[in-house]
Design an enzyme around this catalytic site. Structure first.
Site, PDB file in Angstrom:
ATOM      1  N   TYR A  60       0.865  -1.180   0.000  1.00 45.59           N
ATOM      2  CA  TYR A  60       0.000   0.000   0.000  1.00 45.59           C
ATOM      3  C   TYR A  60       0.903   1.231   0.000  1.00 45.59           C
ATOM      4  O   TYR A  60       1.350   1.702   1.056  1.00 45.59           O
ATOM      5  CB  TYR A  60      -0.902   0.019   1.234  1.00 45.59           C
ATOM      6  CG  TYR A  60      -2.015  -1.003   1.216  1.00 45.59           C
ATOM      7  CD1 TYR A  60      -2.277  -1.788   0.106  1.00 45.59           C
ATOM      8  CD2 TYR A  60      -2.814  -1.186   2.347  1.00 45.59           C
ATOM      9  CE1 TYR A  60      -3.289  -2.725   0.103  1.00 45.59           C
ATOM     10  CE2 TYR A  60      -3.841  -2.119   2.349  1.00 45.59           C
ATOM     11  CZ  TYR A  60      -4.072  -2.878   1.235  1.00 45.59           C
ATOM     12  OH  TYR A  60      -5.084  -3.802   1.254  1.00 45.59           O
ATOM     13  N   PHE A 220     -13.090  -4.649  -0.371  1.00 48.89           N
ATOM     14  CA  PHE A 220     -13.926  -4.056  -1.412  1.00 48.89           C
ATOM     15  C   PHE A 220     -15.417  -4.180  -1.100  1.00 48.89           C
ATOM     16  O   PHE A 220     -16.250  -4.262  -2.003  1.00 48.89           O
ATOM     17  CB  PHE A 220     -13.637  -4.677  -2.781  1.00 48.89           C
ATOM     18  CG  PHE A 220     -12.237  -4.458  -3.277  1.00 48.89           C
ATOM     19  CD1 PHE A 220     -11.596  -3.248  -3.082  1.00 48.89           C
ATOM     20  CD2 PHE A 220     -11.551  -5.463  -3.951  1.00 48.89           C
ATOM     21  CE1 PHE A 220     -10.300  -3.036  -3.541  1.00 48.89           C
ATOM     22  CE2 PHE A 220     -10.261  -5.268  -4.411  1.00 48.89           C
ATOM     23  CZ  PHE A 220      -9.631  -4.050  -4.207  1.00 48.89           C
ATOM     24  N   LEU A 222     -17.267  -1.886   0.065  1.00 49.15           N
ATOM     25  CA  LEU A 222     -17.909  -0.647  -0.384  1.00 49.15           C
ATOM     26  C   LEU A 222     -17.804  -0.455  -1.886  1.00 49.15           C
ATOM     27  O   LEU A 222     -18.709   0.087  -2.508  1.00 49.15           O
ATOM     28  CB  LEU A 222     -17.275   0.573   0.311  1.00 49.15           C
ATOM     29  CG  LEU A 222     -17.782   0.927   1.700  1.00 49.15           C
ATOM     30  CD1 LEU A 222     -17.032   2.142   2.228  1.00 49.15           C
ATOM     31  CD2 LEU A 222     -19.280   1.204   1.680  1.00 49.15           C
ATOM     32  N   GLY A 229     -11.112   1.352  -7.632  1.00 44.12           N
ATOM     33  CA  GLY A 229     -11.654   2.574  -8.214  1.00 44.12           C
ATOM     34  C   GLY A 229     -12.440   3.443  -7.257  1.00 44.12           C
ATOM     35  O   GLY A 229     -12.770   4.588  -7.589  1.00 44.12           O
ATOM     36  N   GLY A 230     -12.784   2.934  -6.075  1.00 46.97           N
ATOM     37  CA  GLY A 230     -13.495   3.751  -5.096  1.00 46.97           C
ATOM     38  C   GLY A 230     -14.931   3.321  -4.898  1.00 46.97           C
ATOM     39  O   GLY A 230     -15.464   2.446  -5.610  1.00 46.97           O
TER      40      GLY A 230
END
Length: 299
Positions: A60, A220, A222, A229-230
Site C-alpha cells: 500500500y 472491497f 464498499l 476505483g473507489g
C-alpha cells in the site's frame, strides 16, 4: 447533542487471542492523497472512534502501488500508521499482508517466494516500528487451476514459530487453500473480495468460516466491482430504499449488510476523508430487518 457512534456499535469478534470491534479500518486509500497530515488525522480519529483493528500491507504505497495513483514522495501506509499511532495503543491490532511483489517490467503483481516473504515481513516490521506483527495474511494470486499455498504458508508459519508473527491469515483464497493451510498452522481470518453486489462464490466461504470459528474480513465491501476505483455511486433501488428508511447513506447500508452476514464478519472500509470515516463507523449501528435483508439479497 447526539451521542457519537463509535466502533463498539458493531459488536466484537476474535482474531486469534485478541478481541476487536467488528468495524475496523482499511489503510489502502490513505496513501492516495498527497497531504500527509490529513492521513495522520484520519488514523488518529479512527482510534478515537474506537477502531482497534487496522488493515494494511507493505504494497500500500503511492505514487503507483496498488492504487496506481499519486505524485510526490513515496507514502507507505505502514509508515503513516507508525507516524500517527506509535507508541501504539494497548489492544490495537494491526493486520498486514504479504505475498505480492511488483514486476518492474510489466508493473503487475506477481507471487512472492519464501525468501521474498521473509523480506516483506521484515519490511513490515521496520516500517511499522514493531518487533513482531500481530497478524500477517498471505495474499495470493487466485487462479482457476488447482495450486498449493503450502510452501508459502509454511514459510510464514516458520516466522510465526520464531516469534516474528503472532497470528496468520489468508487473502484471496479458495476453500481448498484454507483446508491446506490449516494442516500447517492455525488460520485466524480469511480476507476475500465480497460485497452486496459482488458476492461471487463467497457465501459458502462465509458459512464455512463461521463453522470453523474463523473471522471473515471482506475487502472491497464498499467498492464492489469497482475494486480500487473507489466507492460505488450507482446504487440500486433496494439499497436506496433501505438507506431512506434509516436516514443513512447507501454506503452505510452496504457496510451494514456486510456486518449482518454473520457475527464473525469484520468490516475494514478505508478512506482518507475524516467525514467519511465517521459515516463508516456509524454504519455499525444500523440494524436491518429480515425484510430489508431479503430485499437487498434479491437486488
Amino acid at each position: 447533542m447526539p451521542t457519537e457512534i463509535t466502533a463498539a456499535a458493531a459488536g466484537r469478534w476474535t482474531l486469534g487471542d485478541r478481541t476487536v470491534h467488528r468495524m475496523g479500518f482499511g489503510s489502502m486509500r490513505l496513501t492516495a492523497h498527497p497531504d500527509r497530515e490529513r492521513a495522520l488525522r484520519v488514523l488518529r480519529r479512527a482510534v478515537e472512534l474506537g477502531i482497534d483493528h487496522i488493515d494494511t500491507a507493505a504494497f500500500y504505497v503511492s505514487p503507483g502501488g496498488t492504487l496506481k495513483v499519486g505524485t510526490g514522495p513515496a507514502r507507505y501506509a505502514t509508515e503513516l500508521i507508525r507516524a500517527a499511532l506509535a507508541p501504539y495503543p494497548q489492544g490495537l491490532v494491526i493486520a498486514t499482508k504479504v505475498g505480492f511483489r511488483d514486476d518492474p517490467t510489466t508493473g503487475t503483481h506477481e507471487e512472492a517466494g519464501p525468501a521474498q516473504l521473509r523480506a516483506q515481513v521484515e519490511e513490515n516490521l521496520r516500517r511499522l516500528g514493531r518487533d513482531h506483527l500481530d497478524l500477517v495474511n498471505l495474499r495470493i494470486v487466485k487462479r482457476p487451476a488447482p495450486d498449493s499455498v503450502a510452501e508459502r504458508f509454511g514459510a510464514l508459519a516458520e516466522l510465526r514459530d520464531a516469534g516474528l508473527i503472532r497470528h496468520l491469515g489468508l487473502s484471496n483464497v479458495r476453500l481448498d487453500h484454507l483446508d491446506e493451510a490449516q494442516t500447517i498452522a492455525p488460520v485466524v481470518c480469511v480476507q476475500n473480495n465480497y460485497a452486496l453486489d459482488n458476492r461471487g462464490d463467497q457465501d459458502a466461504m462465509v458459512r464455512e468460516c463461521a463453522a470453523r470459528g474463523i473471522a471473515y474480513v471482506p475487502f472491497f465491501s464498499l467498492t464492489g466491482g469497482n475494486r480500487e476505483g473507489g466507492a460505488r455511486t450507482d446504487h440500486g433501488a433496494a439499497v436506496r430504499a433501505v438507506a431512506r428508511a434509516h436516514d443513512a447513506t447507501p454506503q452505510q447500508v452496504r457496510l451494514a449488510w456486510t456486518l449482518h452476514q454473520g457475527p464473525h464478519v469484520l468490516a475494514i472500509p478505508g478512506t482518507g476523508d475524516p467525514a467519511h470515516l465517521a459515516e463508516n463507523v456509524a454504519a455499525g449501528a444500523l440494524r436491518l430487518t429480515p425484510d430489508e435483508l431479503a430485499a437487498l439479497d434479491r437486488a
